[in-house]
Design a protein around this motif. Structure first.
Motif, PDB file in Angstrom:
ATOM      1  N   VAL A  25      11.282   6.830   1.319  1.00 21.46           N
ATOM      2  CA  VAL A  25      10.240   7.583   2.038  1.00 21.46           C
ATOM      3  C   VAL A  25       8.961   6.755   2.105  1.00 21.46           C
ATOM      4  CG1 VAL A  25      10.931   9.995   1.642  1.00 21.46           C
ATOM      5  CG2 VAL A  25       9.642   8.767  -0.134  1.00 21.46           C
ATOM      6  N   LEU A  26       8.136   7.121   3.082  1.00 24.56           N
ATOM      7  CA  LEU A  26       6.754   6.659   3.082  1.00 24.56           C
ATOM      8  C   LEU A  26       6.074   7.549   2.049  1.00 24.56           C
ATOM      9  CD1 LEU A  26       6.345   6.386   6.958  1.00 24.56           C
ATOM     10  CD2 LEU A  26       7.015   4.604   5.325  1.00 24.56           C
ATOM     11  N   GLY A  27       6.238   7.131   0.791  1.00 23.58           N
ATOM     12  CA  GLY A  27       6.007   8.028  -0.328  1.00 23.58           C
ATOM     13  C   GLY A  27       4.626   8.659  -0.351  1.00 23.58           C
ATOM     14  N   MET A  28       3.606   7.867  -0.082  1.00 22.73           N
ATOM     15  CA  MET A  28       2.256   8.415  -0.183  1.00 22.73           C
ATOM     16  C   MET A  28       2.009   9.478   0.894  1.00 22.73           C
ATOM     17  SD  MET A  28      -0.268   8.490  -2.075  1.00 22.73           S
ATOM     18  CE  MET A  28      -0.768   7.117  -3.094  1.00 22.73           C
TER      19      MET A  28
ATOM     20  N   THR B  73      -3.956  -1.904   3.748  1.00 24.64           N
ATOM     21  CA  THR B  73      -3.074  -2.451   4.775  1.00 24.64           C
ATOM     22  C   THR B  73      -1.642  -2.593   4.289  1.00 24.64           C
ATOM     23  OG1 THR B  73      -4.963  -3.721   5.591  1.00 24.64           O
ATOM     24  CG2 THR B  73      -2.782  -4.398   6.368  1.00 24.64           C
TER      25      THR B  73
ATOM     26  N   GLY C 111       8.671   1.140   2.903  1.00 28.39           N
ATOM     27  CA  GLY C 111       7.920   1.167   4.160  1.00 28.39           C
ATOM     28  C   GLY C 111       7.145  -0.119   4.352  1.00 28.39           C
ATOM     29  N   SER C 112       6.343  -0.473   3.361  1.00 26.16           N
ATOM     30  CA  SER C 112       5.429  -1.621   3.483  1.00 26.16           C
ATOM     31  C   SER C 112       6.161  -2.945   3.710  1.00 26.16           C
ATOM     32  CB  SER C 112       4.581  -1.741   2.223  1.00 26.16           C
ATOM     33  OG  SER C 112       3.729  -0.632   2.081  1.00 26.16           O
TER      34      SER C 112
ATOM     35  N   VAL D 125       0.837  -1.205   0.000  1.00 25.32           N
ATOM     36  CA  VAL D 125       0.000   0.000   0.000  1.00 25.32           C
ATOM     37  C   VAL D 125       0.873   1.257   0.000  1.00 25.32           C
ATOM     38  CG1 VAL D 125      -1.678   1.325   1.351  1.00 25.32           C
ATOM     39  CG2 VAL D 125      -1.962  -1.144   1.050  1.00 25.32           C
ATOM     40  N   GLY D 126       0.538   2.154  -0.900  1.00 23.31           N
ATOM     41  CA  GLY D 126       1.284   3.405  -1.018  1.00 23.31           C
ATOM     42  C   GLY D 126       1.339   3.829  -2.468  1.00 23.31           C
ATOM     43  N   GLN D 127       2.334   4.659  -2.784  1.00 21.68           N
ATOM     44  CA  GLN D 127       2.472   5.125  -4.163  1.00 21.68           C
ATOM     45  C   GLN D 127       2.681   3.964  -5.130  1.00 21.68           C
ATOM     46  OE1 GLN D 127       5.775   7.941  -3.576  1.00 21.68           O
ATOM     47  NE2 GLN D 127       4.357   9.572  -4.175  1.00 21.68           N
TER      48      GLN D 127
HETATM   49  C1  LIG Z   1      -0.570  -0.437   8.445  1.00 19.36           C
HETATM   50  C2  LIG Z   1      -0.572   0.914   7.822  1.00 19.36           C
HETATM   51  N1  LIG Z   1      -0.030   1.963   8.481  1.00 19.36           N
HETATM   52  C3  LIG Z   1      -0.031   3.189   7.933  1.00 19.36           C
HETATM   53  C4  LIG Z   1      -0.586   3.409   6.700  1.00 19.36           C
HETATM   54  C5  LIG Z   1      -0.608   4.804   6.084  1.00 19.36           C
HETATM   55  N2  LIG Z   1       0.196   4.822   4.848  1.00 19.36           N
HETATM   56  C6  LIG Z   1      -0.371   4.709   3.633  1.00 19.36           C
HETATM   57  S1  LIG Z   1       0.749   4.679   2.395  1.00 19.36           S
HETATM   58  C7  LIG Z   1       2.015   4.872   3.475  1.00 19.36           C
HETATM   59  C8  LIG Z   1       3.446   4.922   2.996  1.00 19.36           C
HETATM   60  C9  LIG Z   1       3.871   3.651   2.349  1.00 19.36           C
HETATM   61  O1  LIG Z   1       5.260   3.679   2.169  1.00 19.36           O
HETATM   62  P1  LIG Z   1       5.972   2.667   1.195  1.00 19.36           P
HETATM   63  O2  LIG Z   1       5.579   1.288   1.503  1.00 19.36           O
HETATM   64  O3  LIG Z   1       7.427   2.986   1.189  1.00 19.36           O
HETATM   65  O4  LIG Z   1       5.303   3.008  -0.212  1.00 19.36           O
HETATM   66  P2  LIG Z   1       5.474   4.295  -1.154  1.00 19.36           P
HETATM   67  O5  LIG Z   1       4.277   5.146  -0.911  1.00 19.36           O
HETATM   68  O6  LIG Z   1       6.751   4.978  -0.776  1.00 19.36           O
HETATM   69  O7  LIG Z   1       5.497   3.726  -2.521  1.00 19.36           O
HETATM   70  C10 LIG Z   1       1.549   4.957   4.791  1.00 19.36           C
HETATM   71  C11 LIG Z   1       2.400   5.160   5.963  1.00 19.36           C
HETATM   72  C12 LIG Z   1      -1.169   2.292   6.074  1.00 19.36           C
HETATM   73  N3  LIG Z   1      -1.780   2.393   4.893  1.00 19.36           N
HETATM   74  N4  LIG Z   1      -1.127   1.068   6.624  1.00 19.36           N
END
Ligand SMILES: Cc1ncc(C[n+]2csc(CCOP(=O)(O)OP(=O)(O)O)c2C)c(N)n1
Ligand SMILES: [Mg+2]
Length: 560
Positions: A470-473, A415, A442-443, A388-390
């Motif tokens: 980064v926690l990109g999103m 999640t 992050g994930s 989950v994220g960008q």
């Molecule tokens: C368990 C959980 N905690 C917090 C979040 C909030 N959240 C959504 S996207 C994100 C960042 C994800 O970072 P990464 O996995 O590095 O993906 P990127 O966005 O950098 O591609 C966060 C912290 C979430 N979705 N799920």
């Protein structure tokens, strides 16, 4: 009738339900169950965390269409399942989660490792059971599987006291299920379908909108038939991707916050919107009062509670899509359809004039390129699992999903940590298909312990970590809406993902420049076992287009 232990009976019930694999983690209250698993040699995968087990069962269910099963002990074992159960609940995934519970006389006494797992999971399960009498076990197990897979699917928890595992009784598995208060529907009212056909005939600017109910009911072929009979454009939610390939001329792509220009504009302009197995999530609609303002809304769904929940429906067909879609197609096939070519070409033009913006990656690898190159290297039946994220949104936008059930992603709960363990389940369901994970820096950390499970079981997953440090999103929202105050959203590149993989017994590879991408991907795919590929992507790339929170779908930020 057979005399057996409660623990043996659980396994016998799993056999009767044709369960082929369970994912779990042992502990005190399930020791007798694990002893029975040992003696019966029932297929079981030991994950490294209960959250891994429940996501694996979920990934297995999404990939195969069967019910996923996981096991955890009482107390912390059960509470470690909670995120995975909620993930499955939000996306309507059929699961049975078996948990151990303390001995019957100890329940409610704050016994060692006691947690009220039924209380905790009531709002995130379709149903749950606490089993205190061994005689109830076969009926409860039968009902649990029945509830999980019928109607709108969902997770069911069966919490079993350790005394039940240890008790001996005469086992007989019920042939049928009889429950007051639960009778899932299959068929609907044929008159409702006729009314929908009439509305489709009248509309000038109709739009079909497909969601997660389509893969869940394996009705993508019917949707495609309906689209091709009528010539209507189609949009998809994140969960509906794969119903029509992106390359299909009628498919405008994903709608919503990170939807395509064409899909979002078509939603704003259409005069009839046909929601098929969708739940009008706020990531799709944005502000409901501005959603599809000119459209009559048609809603096809199995769950009557979904109709008029978020968006008012002018017409509804409450039935299993396996009933309503074939009937709709049959009636559509008997009609003359006047051309909507002008409308369709307007929709296509929106996408042509405003294609998905792509980030400038500088020295690093552009995220969209990762998706496109991986797609080019894989067959159409590959299963893609995301975190989950960008990176999740880039996969949804730039990977061309051409088959239903080929994208597994946590849509409803979002999640982080879902991807890797869910992919283990998908690979177990489809040993011969390539299974690829797109994760983020992050994930991947949220369930990276499962790399060890992957290696231990020789699951040939290919795990692609888009490392933007980064926690990109979160970072993107801070850049766009919080004055670039990057509060606690950097991982500072401190993790060596290649070493992490190697430490767990998984081959590690790295791509640090665009010209290495194809070569390393080819090397990774040539490895028989599991591989983690870290791809260094830029830290400040944005997912675009983006509908700012509270904005209308036609108020997308397109670039810059
Ligand atoms: C368990 C959980 N905690 C917090 C979040 C909030 N959240 C959504 S996207 C994100 C960042 C994800 O970072 P990464 O996995 O590095 O993906 P990127 O966005 O950098 O591609 C966060 C912290 C979430 N979705 N799920
Ligand atoms: Mg990241």
């Amino acid at each position: 009738m057979m005399k057996m232990l409660g623990a043996e009976a659980v396994i016998e019930c799993l056999r009767r339900e044709n369960v082929e694999m369970v994912f779990g983690y042992p502990g005190g209250c399930v020791l007798t169950l694990y002893d029975a698993l040992y003696r019966a040699e029932f297929p079981h995968i030991l994950t490294r965390h209960e959250q891994g087990a429940v996501h694996a069962a979920d990934g297995y269910a999404r990939a195969s269409g069967k019910v996923g099963v996981c096991i955890a002990t009482s107390g912390p074992g059960g509470t470690n399942l909670v995120t995975g159960i909620a993930t499955a609940y939000m996306d309507s995934i059929p699961l049975v989660a078996i948990t151990g519970q303390v001995g019957v006389p100890y329940i409610g006494k704050d016994a060692f490792q006691e947690a009220d797992i039924c209380g905790i999971t009531t709002p995130i399960t379709k149903h749950n059971y606490l089993v205190k009498k061994v005689e109830d076990l076969p009926r409860v197990m039968k009902e649990a599987f029945y509830i999980a897979r019928t109607g709108r699917p969902g997770p069911v928890v069966v919490d079993i006291s350790r005394d039940v595992f240890n008790a001996t009784f005469d086992f007989a598995y019920p042939e049928t299920v009889q429950m007051r208060g639960y009778s899932p529907i299959f068929s609907g009212d044929p008159a409702d379908v006729e009314a929908v056909v009439a509305a489709l005939q009248q509309a000038e600017k109709p739009l079909l909108f497909v969601g997660g109910g389509v893969p869940l009911s394996d009705t993508a072929a019917s949707v495609r038939r309906l689209a091709e009979l009528t010539g209507f454009p189609v949009i998809s939610s994140l969960m509906g991707l794969g119903t029509l390939p992106s390359s299909h001329p009628q498919h405008l792509g994903m709608v919503g916050m990170h939807g395509t220009y064409g899909a979002n504009m078509a939603t704003m302009e259409c005069d009839l919107l046909v929601g098929i197995g969708v739940r009008f999530d706020d990531r799709v609609t944005s502000l409901v009062k501005d959603f599809a303002p000119h459209a009559k809304i048609v809603h096809l769904d199995i769950d009557p509670a979904e109709v008029n929940k978020n968006v008012r429906a002018d017409l509804k067909v409450v039935a299993d899509l396996r009933w309503s879609l074939p009937l709709l197609c049959e009636q559509a096939a008997a009609c003359e359809w006047r051309s909507r070519a002008e409308w369709l070409s307007q929709c296509q033009q929106w996408n042509r004039e405003n294609p998905l913006p792509v980030a400038d990656a500088g020295e690093r690898v552009a995220p969209h390129q990762v998706m496109e190159r991986v797609k080019a290297a894989l067959p159409d039946d590959a299963v893609i699992v995301t975190d989950v994220g960008q990176h999740q949104m880039w996969a949804a936008q730039h990977y061309d999903f051409v088959q239903s059930r080929s994208l597994l992603t946590s849509g409803g709960l979002g999640t982080m940590g879902y991807g890797l363990p869910a992919a283990m389940g998908a690979q177990i369901a489809h040993p011969d298909k390539p299974v690829v994970v797109f994760s983020g820096d992050g994930s991947i950390m949220m369930n990276c312990q499962e790399l060890s499970t992957v290696a231990d079981n020789g699951l040939p997953l290919k795990i692609i970590v888009l490392n933007n440090e980064v926690l990109g999103m979160v970072n993107q929202w801070q850049r766009m809406f919080y004055g670039k105050r990057y509060s606690h959203s950097s991982t500072h590149g401190g993790t060596d993902f290649v070493k992490l993989a190697e430490a767990m017994g998984v081959t590690g590879m790295r791509v640090s420049a665009p010209d290495e991408l194809d070569l390393v991907l080819a090397q990774a795919l040539a490895v028989e076992g599991p591989v983690l590929v870290e791809v260094q992507v830029p830290p400040t790339a944005d997912v675009l287009p983006m509908v700012p929170p509270g904005g209308r779908l036609d108020q997308m930020v397109l670039g810059g």
